[in-house]
Design a protein around this motif. Structure first.
Motif, PDB file in Angstrom:
ATOM      1  N   ALA A 149       8.648  63.303  30.742  1.00 47.66           N
ATOM      2  CA  ALA A 149       9.825  62.520  30.365  1.00 47.66           C
ATOM      3  C   ALA A 149       9.525  61.633  29.152  1.00 47.66           C
ATOM      4  O   ALA A 149       8.998  62.106  28.140  1.00 47.66           O
ATOM      5  N   HIS A 150       9.820  60.348  29.272  1.00 45.30           N
ATOM      6  CA  HIS A 150       9.820  59.427  28.131  1.00 45.30           C
ATOM      7  C   HIS A 150       9.081  58.133  28.482  1.00 45.30           C
ATOM      8  O   HIS A 150       8.830  57.843  29.661  1.00 45.30           O
ATOM      9  N   GLY A 151       8.797  57.355  27.451  1.00 43.86           N
ATOM     10  CA  GLY A 151       8.104  56.096  27.683  1.00 43.86           C
ATOM     11  C   GLY A 151       8.858  55.186  28.628  1.00 43.86           C
ATOM     12  O   GLY A 151       8.286  54.600  29.552  1.00 43.86           O
ATOM     13  N   GLY A 152      10.171  55.057  28.423  1.00 45.68           N
ATOM     14  CA  GLY A 152      10.981  54.202  29.280  1.00 45.68           C
ATOM     15  C   GLY A 152      11.006  54.698  30.713  1.00 45.68           C
ATOM     16  O   GLY A 152      10.966  53.906  31.669  1.00 45.68           O
ATOM     17  N   THR A 159       6.809  50.457  37.379  1.00 47.40           N
ATOM     18  CA  THR A 159       7.208  49.173  37.968  1.00 47.40           C
ATOM     19  C   THR A 159       7.757  49.365  39.377  1.00 47.40           C
ATOM     20  O   THR A 159       7.535  48.521  40.262  1.00 47.40           O
ATOM     21  N   ASN A 160       8.439  50.471  39.619  1.00 47.87           N
ATOM     22  CA  ASN A 160       8.924  50.750  40.966  1.00 47.87           C
ATOM     23  C   ASN A 160       7.785  51.066  41.923  1.00 47.87           C
ATOM     24  O   ASN A 160       7.697  50.493  43.018  1.00 47.87           O
ATOM     25  N   MET A 161       6.900  51.960  41.533  1.00 43.76           N
ATOM     26  CA  MET A 161       5.838  52.403  42.438  1.00 43.76           C
ATOM     27  C   MET A 161       4.787  51.327  42.687  1.00 43.76           C
ATOM     28  O   MET A 161       4.181  51.266  43.754  1.00 43.76           O
ATOM     29  N   LEU A 162       4.556  50.474  41.682  1.00 45.21           N
ATOM     30  CA  LEU A 162       3.562  49.419  41.837  1.00 45.21           C
ATOM     31  C   LEU A 162       4.174  48.107  42.321  1.00 45.21           C
ATOM     32  O   LEU A 162       3.495  47.087  42.407  1.00 45.21           O
ATOM     33  N   ASP A 167      10.148  43.143  34.167  1.00 42.33           N
ATOM     34  CA  ASP A 167       9.545  42.696  32.905  1.00 42.33           C
ATOM     35  C   ASP A 167       8.100  43.148  32.742  1.00 42.33           C
ATOM     36  O   ASP A 167       7.577  43.196  31.624  1.00 42.33           O
ATOM     37  N   CYS A 168       7.440  43.477  33.840  1.00 43.54           N
ATOM     38  CA  CYS A 168       6.021  43.838  33.772  1.00 43.54           C
ATOM     39  C   CYS A 168       5.787  45.192  33.126  1.00 43.54           C
ATOM     40  O   CYS A 168       4.647  45.566  32.860  1.00 43.54           O
ATOM     41  N   LYS A 169       6.859  45.915  32.861  1.00 41.58           N
ATOM     42  CA  LYS A 169       6.673  47.228  32.244  1.00 41.58           C
ATOM     43  C   LYS A 169       5.974  47.125  30.894  1.00 41.58           C
ATOM     44  O   LYS A 169       5.274  48.039  30.469  1.00 41.58           O
ATOM     45  N   TRP A 170       6.168  45.999  30.209  1.00 37.28           N
ATOM     46  CA  TRP A 170       5.574  45.850  28.881  1.00 37.28           C
ATOM     47  C   TRP A 170       4.061  45.679  28.927  1.00 37.28           C
ATOM     48  O   TRP A 170       3.399  45.683  27.890  1.00 37.28           O
ATOM     49  N   HIS A 171       3.487  45.539  30.120  1.00 34.98           N
ATOM     50  CA  HIS A 171       2.035  45.452  30.249  1.00 34.98           C
ATOM     51  C   HIS A 171       1.374  46.826  30.189  1.00 34.98           C
ATOM     52  O   HIS A 171       0.149  46.919  30.157  1.00 34.98           O
ATOM     53  N   PHE A 172       2.186  47.892  30.172  1.00 37.41           N
ATOM     54  CA  PHE A 172       1.655  49.251  30.124  1.00 37.41           C
ATOM     55  C   PHE A 172       1.963  49.887  28.781  1.00 37.41           C
ATOM     56  O   PHE A 172       3.123  49.992  28.388  1.00 37.41           O
ATOM     57  N   ASP A 173       0.909  50.295  28.075  1.00 35.87           N
ATOM     58  CA  ASP A 173       1.064  50.947  26.777  1.00 35.87           C
ATOM     59  C   ASP A 173       1.112  52.456  27.019  1.00 35.87           C
ATOM     60  O   ASP A 173       0.073  53.111  27.163  1.00 35.87           O
ATOM     61  N   ILE A 174       2.310  52.993  27.089  1.00 34.50           N
ATOM     62  CA  ILE A 174       2.496  54.421  27.358  1.00 34.50           C
ATOM     63  C   ILE A 174       2.573  55.157  26.022  1.00 34.50           C
ATOM     64  O   ILE A 174       3.613  55.201  25.373  1.00 34.50           O
TER      65      ILE A 174
END
Length: 235
Positions: A149-152, A159-162, A167-174
């Motif tokens: 899929a995509h970065g988003g 964020t759902n699984m963890l 807002d914490c999604k920005w802590h992951f550099d995909i």
């Protein structure tokens, strides 16, 4: 359950810094080379993990990768529209500067309430987050699933699984062409692996667009945006 989350490879929209959510964008020449390496990596991973299911976004930059893996492994691809990138609505296909020039009010509203503001003709980040949760809830325990899929999309899944705030999604550099693996059992997620094939080492001297070409394209796009904004004010 093990989820292997894959982001598509480089497109012209990426190098031009456009907000291409549902908007189609072709691979750059570098992206084409990245795709071949990524597909080979995923085929090897299938031999190790044996994917029970392969899901893909219907958007071609993601679907083509899943399709190539499916063709090589003989496994069916299940397309799910919930795996599309975030719908940027009126901002689709535009750069940040173009959005500010043409839709200054809407852009400011989005920046002021990033999580809950629904972009006109698009969606809100919270709505998108909830779509990811809906998809996850339908998967079966004990399966190994490949999702291209995509970065988003991957941010939303993480964020759902963890069980993290949106807002914490920005802590992951995909990164483009990256592979992220999550073990997700009984509602508890554990990030077990994040990797990106060494594209820079394996695809030398195959730049997609020169810096000069990129600058010229952005300048032209900005001029077009300014012209549209000027016409809008006259009306």
């Amino acid at each position: 359950m093990k989820l292997v989350l894959v982001r598509h490879v480089e497109t012209y929209g990426n190098v031009e810094h456009r907000l291409n959510g549902h908007t189609e964008s072709d691979y750059t020449p570098r992206g084409e080379a990245m795709k071949e390496l990524l597909v080979a990596e995923l085929i090897a991973l299938d031999e190790k993990l044996s994917f029970d299911k392969i899901f893909a976004s219907p958007t071609s930059r993601a679907f083509k990768i899943a399709q190539a893996v499916g063709n090589s492994t003989g496994k069916e691809i299940q397309v799910d529209h919930r795996l599309r990138e975030f719908n940027f609505g009126i901002f689709e296909g535009k750069t940040r500067d173009e959005c500010i020039d043409i839709f200054a009010t809407e852009w400011d509203q989005w920046m002021a309430n990033y999580k809950d503001y629904a972009v006109p003709e698009g969606q809100s980040q919270r709505e998108y987050h909830d779509l990811c949760a809906e998809f996850l809830a339908e998967l079966n325990e004990g399966e190994t699933v490949l999702m291209v899929a995509h970065g988003g999309t991957i941010h939303g899944m993480l964020t759902n699984m963890l069980n993290l705030p949106l807002d914490c999604k920005w802590h992951f550099d995909i990164k483009l062409g990256s592979i992220t693996i999550i073990d997700f059992n009984h509602g508890f997620g554990m990030l077990s692996h994040m990797t990106t094939p060494p594209y820079d080492e394996l695809i030398p001297d195959q730049t997609t667009l020169t810096d000069a070409k990129k600058s010229a394209m952005r300048a032209a796009a900005r001029e077009e945006a300014q012209a549209k904004a000027a016409n809008k004010k006259k009306k």
